[in-house]
Enzyme design. Structure first.
Site, PDB file in Angstrom:
ATOM      1  CB  THR A   1      -0.914  -0.032   1.152  1.00  0.00           C
ATOM      2  OG1 THR A   1      -1.892  -1.198   1.277  1.00  0.00           O
ATOM      3  CG2 THR A   1      -1.658   1.176   1.358  1.00  0.00           C
TER       4      THR A   1
ATOM      5  NE  ARG B   1     -11.064   2.941   5.677  1.00  0.00           N
ATOM      6  CZ  ARG B   1     -11.975   3.102   7.108  1.00  0.00           C
ATOM      7  NH1 ARG B   1     -13.136   3.056   6.581  1.00  0.00           N
ATOM      8  NH2 ARG B   1     -11.693   3.228   8.170  1.00  0.00           N
TER       9      ARG B   1
ATOM     10  N   GLY C   1     -13.973  -5.502  -0.363  1.00  0.00           N
ATOM     11  CA  GLY C   1     -13.644  -5.121   1.088  1.00  0.00           C
ATOM     12  C   GLY C   1     -14.827  -5.167   2.076  1.00  0.00           C
ATOM     13  NE  ARG C   2     -16.700   1.299   3.561  1.00  0.00           N
ATOM     14  CZ  ARG C   2     -15.760   1.826   2.592  1.00  0.00           C
ATOM     15  NH1 ARG C   2     -15.346   1.870   1.417  1.00  0.00           N
ATOM     16  NH2 ARG C   2     -15.220   3.221   3.262  1.00  0.00           N
TER      17      ARG C   2
ATOM     18  N   GLY D   1     -12.779  -1.408  -4.910  1.00  0.00           N
ATOM     19  CA  GLY D   1     -13.533  -0.104  -4.589  1.00  0.00           C
ATOM     20  C   GLY D   1     -14.935  -0.235  -5.331  1.00  0.00           C
TER      21      GLY D   1
ATOM     22  CG  HIS E   1      -6.450   3.286   1.724  1.00  0.00           C
ATOM     23  ND1 HIS E   1      -5.393   3.024   1.614  1.00  0.00           N
ATOM     24  CD2 HIS E   1      -7.027   2.971   2.931  1.00  0.00           C
ATOM     25  CE1 HIS E   1      -5.022   2.402   2.876  1.00  0.00           C
ATOM     26  NE2 HIS E   1      -6.163   2.287   3.633  1.00  0.00           N
TER      27      HIS E   1
ATOM     28  CB  VAL F   1     -16.809  -4.939  -6.314  1.00  0.00           C
ATOM     29  CG1 VAL F   1     -17.673  -6.003  -6.703  1.00  0.00           C
ATOM     30  CG2 VAL F   1     -15.948  -4.341  -7.369  1.00  0.00           C
TER      31      VAL F   1
END
Length: 299
Positions: A136, A197, A242-243, A220, A194, A222
């Protein structure tokens, strides 16, 4: 007896519905931490909304969330035959994740000026069979996440940081290559902001996606199998999620993560079938139409 009698009263039928279940299951401070973006949250919204502005051109007639945290996620990834990227800031150690299942594992990493911090984690990940490092490079400072400021967010104890002091990030890729056993270059790039964020008002990741000479992965926004199809049509080799995984984990633990991955997979396969793509390699740029395409057609 179910552990989630209230949450399970209404079965989620798509990935988005896990967000509401996670909101009910998590303390407000932790839900806000996962859900929020930087400042006005413009890029957070845009990451998702940008997908809705891409349409299909189909062809026919062709041939923190949970006590077990990363351990439950790794088990679900293994069950779904997918890759897990373990965060450098995970609440479980790399040893705990590695011993939990046989999932293919990558390690997300920050390189600090105190290189011994990063070196310890990288070398440990190698010993425990992690297959790649996901470096990252967009975090010289943390973005301003106003909901965390309001909540006076307190992070859980981060086991991979035990005894280590983090400092300013340095993205010295050559040094990182020198401490690993494999003599490799940079085999892939992840297009990411990111999770919206860090810096607000940067482009949505799907809008920034372009073809490259090295493999490109998209991270990001999806939320649907159709999003996966659009990303692949625009040049991505794969997507990161991710989320939705965090929301599934918070709502139903390992089962929730599996449901999220399976839903995305099922929706993706339906999209392929209805777009005239029997195989993943049949997905092409000609099968989607972006805002840029529409503007060009008006000239």
């Amino acid at each position: 007896m179910s552990m989630f009698p209230v949450l399970m009263a209404s079965e989620p039928v798509n990935v988005n519905e896990f967000q509401e279940l996670a909101r009910r299951a998590l303390p407000k401070m932790y839900y806000d931490f996962f859900a929020a973006g930087a400042e006005d949250k413009h890029t957070l919204r845009e990451n998702v909304e940008a997908f809705s502005r891409i349409t299909f051109q189909p062809r026919i007639l062709v041939d923190l969330a949970h006590p077990e945290g990363e351990i439950a996620t790794a088990r679900a990834a293994a069950a779904c035959n997918t890759i897990m990227v373990v965060s450098f800031m995970a609440t479980c150690t790399v040893e705990e994740v590695a011993s939990s299942c046989d999932a293919v594992r990558f390690l997300q990493l920050y390189v600090f000026k105190r290189r011994d911090i990063s070196a310890q984690v990288v070398q440990k990940a190698e010993r425990y069979g992690f297959k790649a490092i996901v470096l990252t490079v967009d975090t010289p400072r943390l973005g301003r996440r106003e909901i965390d400021i309001k909540n006076k967010m307190v992070s859980p104890k981060l086991k991979n940081f035990e005894g280590l002091v983090s400092t300013e990030i340095s993205d010295d890729i050559e040094w990182l290559k020198s401490i690993t056993c494999e003599d490799v270059g940079v085999p892939g790039i992840i297009v990411s902001n990111h999770g919206a964020r860090q810096l607000d008002y940067v482009p949505a990741t799907i809008s920034a996606l372009e073809e490259s000479r090295v493999p490109v992965l998209l991270d990001g926004g999806v939320r649907r199998g159709t999003d996966v199809f659009k990303a692949l049509a625009l040049g991505a080799q794969a997507v990161l999620v991710g989320r939705p995984v965090v929301y599934g984990l918070a709502a139903m633990g390992e089962q929730g993560v599996r449901r999220v991955i399976e839903m995305l997979k099922d929706e993706f396969e339906i999209t392929m079938a209805l777009s005239g793509c029997p195989r993943v390699k049949d997905i092409s740029r000609s099968q989607v139409r972006t805002e840029r395409d529409r503007l060009r057609s008006m000239l």
